[in-house]
Enzyme design. Structure first.
Site, PDB file in Angstrom:
ATOM      1  N   GLY A   1     -18.990 -56.771  17.035  1.00 28.19           N
ATOM      2  CA  GLY A   1     -19.718 -58.030  16.986  1.00 28.19           C
ATOM      3  C   GLY A   1     -18.874 -59.278  17.192  1.00 28.19           C
ATOM      4  O   GLY A   1     -19.387 -60.391  17.113  1.00 28.19           O
TER       5      GLY A   1
ATOM      6  N   ARG B   1     -14.597 -57.537   4.083  1.00 30.10           N
ATOM      7  CA  ARG B   1     -14.657 -58.068   2.709  1.00 30.10           C
ATOM      8  C   ARG B   1     -14.747 -56.939   1.694  1.00 30.10           C
ATOM      9  O   ARG B   1     -14.102 -56.978   0.637  1.00 30.10           O
ATOM     10  CB  ARG B   1     -15.851 -59.009   2.552  1.00 30.10           C
ATOM     11  CG  ARG B   1     -15.580 -60.426   3.026  1.00 30.10           C
ATOM     12  CD  ARG B   1     -16.673 -61.354   2.512  1.00 30.10           C
ATOM     13  NE  ARG B   1     -16.509 -62.712   2.974  1.00 30.10           N
ATOM     14  CZ  ARG B   1     -15.748 -63.623   2.370  1.00 30.10           C
ATOM     15  NH1 ARG B   1     -15.072 -63.321   1.274  1.00 30.10           N
ATOM     16  NH2 ARG B   1     -15.655 -64.843   2.856  1.00 30.10           N
TER      17      ARG B   1
ATOM     18  N   GLY C   1     -21.864 -53.887  19.969  1.00 30.31           N
ATOM     19  CA  GLY C   1     -22.840 -54.211  20.999  1.00 30.31           C
ATOM     20  C   GLY C   1     -23.868 -55.244  20.601  1.00 30.31           C
ATOM     21  O   GLY C   1     -24.822 -55.491  21.325  1.00 30.31           O
TER      22      GLY C   1
ATOM     23  N   LYS D   1     -12.630 -43.307  23.726  1.00 29.78           N
ATOM     24  CA  LYS D   1     -13.443 -42.871  22.583  1.00 29.78           C
ATOM     25  C   LYS D   1     -13.879 -41.417  22.704  1.00 29.78           C
ATOM     26  O   LYS D   1     -14.187 -40.944  23.800  1.00 29.78           O
ATOM     27  CB  LYS D   1     -14.709 -43.739  22.492  1.00 29.78           C
ATOM     28  CG  LYS D   1     -14.454 -45.189  22.088  1.00 29.78           C
ATOM     29  CD  LYS D   1     -15.784 -45.927  21.992  1.00 29.78           C
ATOM     30  CE  LYS D   1     -15.622 -47.435  21.882  1.00 29.78           C
ATOM     31  NZ  LYS D   1     -15.009 -47.871  20.633  1.00 29.78           N
TER      32      LYS D   1
ATOM     33  N   ASP E   1     -12.524 -53.778  25.326  1.00 28.67           N
ATOM     34  CA  ASP E   1     -13.305 -52.751  26.014  1.00 28.67           C
ATOM     35  C   ASP E   1     -13.361 -53.062  27.501  1.00 28.67           C
ATOM     36  O   ASP E   1     -13.706 -54.191  27.881  1.00 28.67           O
ATOM     37  CB  ASP E   1     -14.751 -52.751  25.499  1.00 28.67           C
ATOM     38  CG  ASP E   1     -14.885 -52.002  24.187  1.00 28.67           C
ATOM     39  OD1 ASP E   1     -13.872 -51.510  23.666  1.00 28.67           O
ATOM     40  OD2 ASP E   1     -16.031 -51.907  23.689  1.00 28.67           O
TER      41      ASP E   1
ATOM     42  N   GLY F   1     -15.392 -55.796  22.084  1.00 23.93           N
ATOM     43  CA  GLY F   1     -16.100 -54.887  22.979  1.00 23.93           C
ATOM     44  C   GLY F   1     -16.906 -55.656  23.975  1.00 23.93           C
ATOM     45  O   GLY F   1     -16.397 -56.242  24.932  1.00 23.93           O
TER      46      GLY F   1
END
Lengths: 291, 201
Positions: free
Chosen positions: A213, A164, A152, A80, A23, A234
């Site tokens: 994350g 998973r 974020g 985006k 990002d 990001g």
């Protein structure tokens, strides 16, 4: 969109594999990302951590800002659009963007319908937190999938949960008898032919990246070992103490994700990681947007 | 026969699958230790040339690989791989391996909307499918370079001695003839590998 164009769009995602998509919100950041070895950049005005902090409605970025980033780097540039906002997508296509991310990070424009991505020539990447969501997005024309994670936050737990969930559902589908697939398609609310592809091949029909994350080289390697084919980062880079160094380290971590010695070396002395917000401390779960 | 595939970033799995259909053994190159094993040929895949070029240096692979290529190791580069093997990259001050006397232009067909598919002739092979993804092309080639394919008046495949390059991605199609050409016409003829029984199909 004809079949040939769809193949070419899936092919571009194949070329991004093993890479890191970062990002960026300015041409300078884009150049730092490119120099650090990013395989592509995601142009957006505010990175997810700031979107989360600012609140309010978050929309497609200013085309001028996107053009500035396109001019600054030679690697692919993504941007985006809000979920379901097909006019924002038309605008990005007019800018000749390399990939559109129909993203839950922005405020959804439609609480029911996603963009009909088959109507576009430019490729789309969409978020998914399980196999059903992934195959529904592919049926709508997405040529690349990423986990939703929890953008974020700097907390990798949701991305781990999503990858998973996806890989374990894929294993379950693989082990089914063919006649059980009809029922599974009904349960998952996905087209039968896509489910049959997963049954026969053991993976999605498009490339699958991790997102949301990821803040450290170890996070990135964790996602790769769990089966992601590449990583979106990001807020993790430009919210950290030393963006260039951290960006380079994450790029190397994605290449040598299976080598703990190299991971140890590159994890050294990276400065402050983004502080992050714990999953349980946040009010708004972006991953719940657009199922 | 063992072919090393540079696996730093990009579409390397696709190359490995094509080589396996031909009966060649393969291994991935991600770090220096991987170069300790014997290698009869090398593939540099598509991906982002800036990313792969940076990782070649950061992971300390560049010098060893350059030495091997310069001393005649058969090498095949597709798209980003071709850019990394070229003597000159238009608009840029430095090249990477400088192993083949060509000048390449990056992103020569524009952005993703300019990506395309074609079927065209390649010398020594015949008609093959060609997938161009944000592809480069060869602007000019030196006298020692054999031009193997031209699409829309642009050079898209070439060879000089042990070095084979294509602007397109044969690894993205189901056709393995370019890989067969690399294995049979370059590795087998130039290299010393004799432990190879090609799978004919």
């Amino acid at each position: 969109m004809n079949n040939e164009r769809y193949e070419l769009n899936k092919n571009l995602a194949q070329m991004l594999k093993g890479g890191v998509i970062m990002d960026v919100s300015t041409p300078e950041q884009a150049q730092i990302a490119e120099a650090a070895g990013a395989a592509a950049v995601m142009a957006l005005e505010r990175i997810p951590a700031d979107i989360r902090a600012a609140g309010g409605v978050s929309r497609m970025s200013d085309p001028k800002m996107i053009r500035g980033i396109q001019a600054a780097v030679s690697i692919p540039v993504m941007a985006k659009v809000r979920i379901g906002h097909f006019v924002e997508a038309q605008i990005l296509e007019a800018l000749e963007i390399d990939y559109i991310d129909e993203s839950e990070v922005l405020s959804p424009a439609d609480d029911k319908y996603h963009v009909d991505k088959t109507l576009f020539k430019v490729p789309f990447v969409c978020g998914a937190k399980n196999l059903g969501e992934a195959l529904r997005r592919i049926a709508e024309g997405a040529s690349m999938i990423r986990t939703k994670g929890e953008p974020g936050t700097g907390d990798v737990i949701q991305a781990v949960r999503h990858i998973r969930a996806m890989t374990s559902e894929i294993r379950r589908i693989q082990s089914m008898k063919e006649d059980e697939l009809y029922h599974a398609a009904k349960e998952l609310q996905v087209p039968f032919d896509l489910l049959k592809y997963v049954h026969e091949n053991g993976h999605l029909p498009v490339v699958n990246f991790a997102a949301g994350g990821v803040a450290t080289p170890a996070d990135a390697a964790l996602m790769m070992q769990l089966g992601a084919e590449g990583v979106f980062v990001g807020s993790g880079i430009f919210k950290s103490g030393n963006p260039a160094k951290r960006a380079q380290a994450i790029v190397k971590a994605v290449t040598n994700y299976n080598d703990p010695k190299i991971l140890a070396e590159i994890s050294e002395d990276l400065g402050e990681a983004m502080i992050g917000i714990n999953e349980s401390e946040i009010q708004l779960l972006m991953a719940e947007r657009g199922m | 026969m063992r072919v090393g595939v540079l696996a730093l970033q990009g579409g390397f799995i696709e190359h490995i699958r094509h080589l396996q259909t031909l009966g060649a053994d393969t291994f991935e190159i991600r770090k220096r230790l991987d170069l300790a094993q014997p290698m009869d040929g090398l593939i540099i895949p598509g991906g982002e040339s800036t990313t792969i070029g940076k990782l070649l240096n950061d992971l300390d692979l560049f010098d060893d690989l350059k030495k091997k290529i310069d001393s005649g190791l058969p090498v095949f580069g597709t798209c980003a791989g071709m850019i990394l093997l070229a003597r000159e990259i238009a608009g840029m001050e430095t090249a990477c391996f400088s192993s083949i006397d060509i000048v390449v232009k990056r992103n020569a067909y524009g952005r993703q909307l300019g990506s395309f598919f074609a079927e065209a002739e390649m010398t020594g092979i015949g008609l093959i499918p060609m997938t161009f993804i944000r592809a480069p092309y060869i602007e000019s080639a030196g006298a020692g370079v054999e031009i193997l394919s031209v699409v829309d008046r642009r050079i898209v495949a070439a060879r000089e001695k042990n070095v084979l390059v294509t602007a397109f991605h044969p690894e993205l199609t189901s056709d393995n003839q370019v890989h067969r050409y690399f294995v049979e016409d370059i590795i087998l003829k130039q290299g010393k590998s004799n432990n190879f029984a090609p799978i004919l199909n």
